[in-house]
Design a protein around this motif. Structure first.
Motif, PDB file in Angstrom:
ATOM      1  N   ARG A 270       0.500   5.812  -0.408  1.00 20.48           N
ATOM      2  CA  ARG A 270      -0.456   6.910  -0.333  1.00 20.48           C
ATOM      3  C   ARG A 270       0.194   8.175  -0.887  1.00 20.48           C
ATOM      4  NH1 ARG A 270      -0.781   7.657   6.281  1.00 20.48           N
ATOM      5  NH2 ARG A 270       1.303   8.598   6.577  1.00 20.48           N
TER       6      ARG A 270
ATOM      7  N   TRP B 117       0.851  -1.182   0.000  1.00 20.30           N
ATOM      8  CA  TRP B 117       0.000   0.000   0.000  1.00 20.30           C
ATOM      9  C   TRP B 117       0.891   1.238   0.000  1.00 20.30           C
ATOM     10  CZ3 TRP B 117      -5.200   0.024  -0.546  1.00 20.30           C
ATOM     11  CH2 TRP B 117      -5.905  -1.153  -0.284  1.00 20.30           C
TER      12      TRP B 117
ATOM     13  N   TYR C   4      -5.055   6.526  -1.299  1.00 22.48           N
ATOM     14  CA  TYR C   4      -4.347   5.284  -0.990  1.00 22.48           C
ATOM     15  C   TYR C   4      -4.401   4.357  -2.198  1.00 22.48           C
ATOM     16  CZ  TYR C   4      -3.759   6.506   3.881  1.00 22.48           C
ATOM     17  OH  TYR C   4      -3.353   7.129   5.040  1.00 22.48           O
TER      18      TYR C   4
END
Length: 124
Positions: free
Chosen positions: A38, A36, A94
């Protein structure tokens, strides 16, 4: 090709929780490390968390360690990011991403496939 679709973003207050999901299709994402990232307005995309193929090894940015948890369910071809104790500085789009190797990575350039992103906004 691996197609990735994020969901679960939204507007929350500081201290609240959210769980993001990343659904994978196409080439078996279960064979690859995932992560992940962002990106806040005016800032570069930054690493948040990464997970290996079987979920047994994870790695987090210092800014989210202890608050966020990355996990994956390979049977469902889905990766998750549980975000607790959210702060206004967590506000960003995100993105989930997949590598083409089982090795964890923390640099955006190490990832081959990306989702379209989901907005997370944390109000104070």
């Amino acid at each position: 090709q691996v197609q990735l679709v994020e969901s679960g973003g939204g507007l929350v207050q500081a201290g609240d929780s959210l769980r993001l999901s990343c659904a994978a299709s196409g080439r078996p994402a279960s064979r690859y490390a995932m992560g992940w990232f962002r990106q806040a307005p005016g800032k570069e995309r930054e690493f948040v968390a990464a997970i290996n193929v079987n979920g047994g090894t994870t790695y987090y940015a210092d800014s989210v360690k202890g608050r966020f948890t990355i996990s994956r369910d390979n049977a469902k071809n889905t990766m998750y990011l549980q975000m607790n104790s959210l702060k206004p500085e967590d506000t960003a789009v995100y993105y989930c991403a997949s590598r083409l190797t089982y090795v964890l990575g923390i640099g955006p350039n190490e990832y081959a496939y990306w989702g379209q992103g989901t907005q997370v906004t944390v109000s104070s």
